[in-house]
Design a protein around this motif. Structure first.
Motif, short mmCIF file in Angstrom:
data_model
loop_
_atom_site.label_atom_id
_atom_site.label_comp_id
_atom_site.label_asym_id
_atom_site.label_seq_id
_atom_site.Cartn_x
_atom_site.Cartn_y
_atom_site.Cartn_z
N ARG A 34 0.86 -1.19 0.00
CA ARG A 34 0.00 0.00 0.00
C ARG A 34 0.89 1.23 0.00
O ARG A 34 1.73 1.39 0.86
N TRP A 35 0.67 2.08 -1.00
CA TRP A 35 1.42 3.32 -1.12
C TRP A 35 0.60 4.49 -0.60
O TRP A 35 -0.62 4.54 -0.75
N GLY A 36 1.27 5.48 -0.05
CA GLY A 36 0.67 6.77 0.19
C GLY A 36 0.77 7.55 -1.10
O GLY A 36 1.80 7.52 -1.78
N ILE A 37 -0.31 8.23 -1.48
CA ILE A 37 -0.32 9.05 -2.70
C ILE A 37 0.05 10.47 -2.29
O ILE A 37 -0.72 11.15 -1.61
N LEU A 38 1.24 10.89 -2.70
CA LEU A 38 1.76 12.20 -2.35
C LEU A 38 1.62 13.13 -3.54
O LEU A 38 2.09 12.82 -4.64
N LEU A 39 0.97 14.26 -3.34
CA LEU A 39 0.85 15.28 -4.37
C LEU A 39 2.16 16.07 -4.39
O LEU A 39 2.53 16.70 -3.41
N LYS A 40 2.87 15.98 -5.50
CA LYS A 40 4.21 16.59 -5.61
C LYS A 40 4.20 18.08 -5.27
O LYS A 40 5.01 18.55 -4.48
N GLU A 41 3.28 18.81 -5.89
CA GLU A 41 3.32 20.27 -5.75
C GLU A 41 3.04 20.74 -4.34
O GLU A 41 3.43 21.85 -3.97
N GLU A 42 2.36 19.93 -3.53
CA GLU A 42 2.04 20.33 -2.16
C GLU A 42 2.79 19.51 -1.12
O GLU A 42 2.66 19.78 0.07
N ASN A 43 3.52 18.46 -1.57
CA ASN A 43 4.22 17.56 -0.65
C ASN A 43 3.27 17.07 0.46
O ASN A 43 3.59 17.12 1.64
N LYS A 44 2.09 16.61 0.02
CA LYS A 44 1.04 16.24 0.96
C LYS A 44 0.42 14.92 0.52
O LYS A 44 0.14 14.73 -0.67
N ILE A 45 0.18 14.02 1.47
CA ILE A 45 -0.51 12.76 1.17
C ILE A 45 -1.99 13.05 0.99
O ILE A 45 -2.63 13.65 1.84
#
Length: 187
Positions: A72-83
């Motif tokens: 299971r991966w955490g989906i991290l939004l690159k531009e906000e560095n947020k899961i």
């Protein structure tokens, strides 16, 4: 048998996302997602009530990965560095080369194409690295967004599984979808 404790957790990258190992430091983001009733009604769990539940979920995902039961991966939004969600495989049956896919996103990340990106990356990983032949998904019949997403990725509806799971203290109907490697290769 492979010693999974020495394996490096795979990090995947798409145009806008990084799929990464979830750590205890990610518990607040995971709690934000899993405490939301609207998200959890399609996940088969009651909403979380404490950050400790998020920490336990992260530990369970880690244990399943180490034991070869799933990933299971955490989906991290690159531009906000947020899961913004999680995605991955569970019920991994290596003998039969199949696993079940699952995913969820925080509501503020809905309808932006993030799941499309993440699911494509993990499907590719499933066939290329995990050597899967079949990827399954079970979905509530009323979860139209997830059904559309699966169909858009080439999954085929196999049928209704009546009272298939006992979620949230009720027997629930689920629809079984599958994507076979031979059909993925044609895409």
């Amino acid at each position: 048998m492979t010693d999974n404790n020495n394996l490096v957790f795979p990090k995947l990258e798409t145009d806008r996302l990084i799929l990464k190992e979830m750590l205890i430091e990610d518990a607040a983001s995971i709690f934000h997602i899993f405490a939301d009733e609207e998200i959890m009604k399609d996940y088969g769990r009651f909403p979380m009530k404490s950050i400790e539940e998020a920490e336990s979920l992260i530990a369970m995902f880690d244990e399943n990965s180490k034991n070869g039961k799933g990933i299971r991966w955490g989906i991290l939004l690159k531009e906000e560095n947020k899961i913004i969600g999680t995605c991955g495989y569970h019920n991994w049956n290596k003998r039969h080369s199949r696993a079940e896919i699952g995913y969820e996103l925080s509501k503020d990340a809905w309808r932006k194409g993030y799941i499309k990106e993440a699911v494509k990356a993990i499907i590719d990983y499933g066939y290329e690295i995990m050597d899967l032949n079949r990827i399954e998904a079970v979905v509530y019949p009323e979860n139209e967004a997830s059904i559309r997403s699966l169909i858009n990725h080439g999954f085929m509806k196999e049928g209704l599984l009546e009272e298939y799971a006992f979620f949230r203290n009720v027997y629930q109907d689920l629809i079984m979808f599958s994507l076979l490697k031979k059909n993925w290769l044609k895409k």
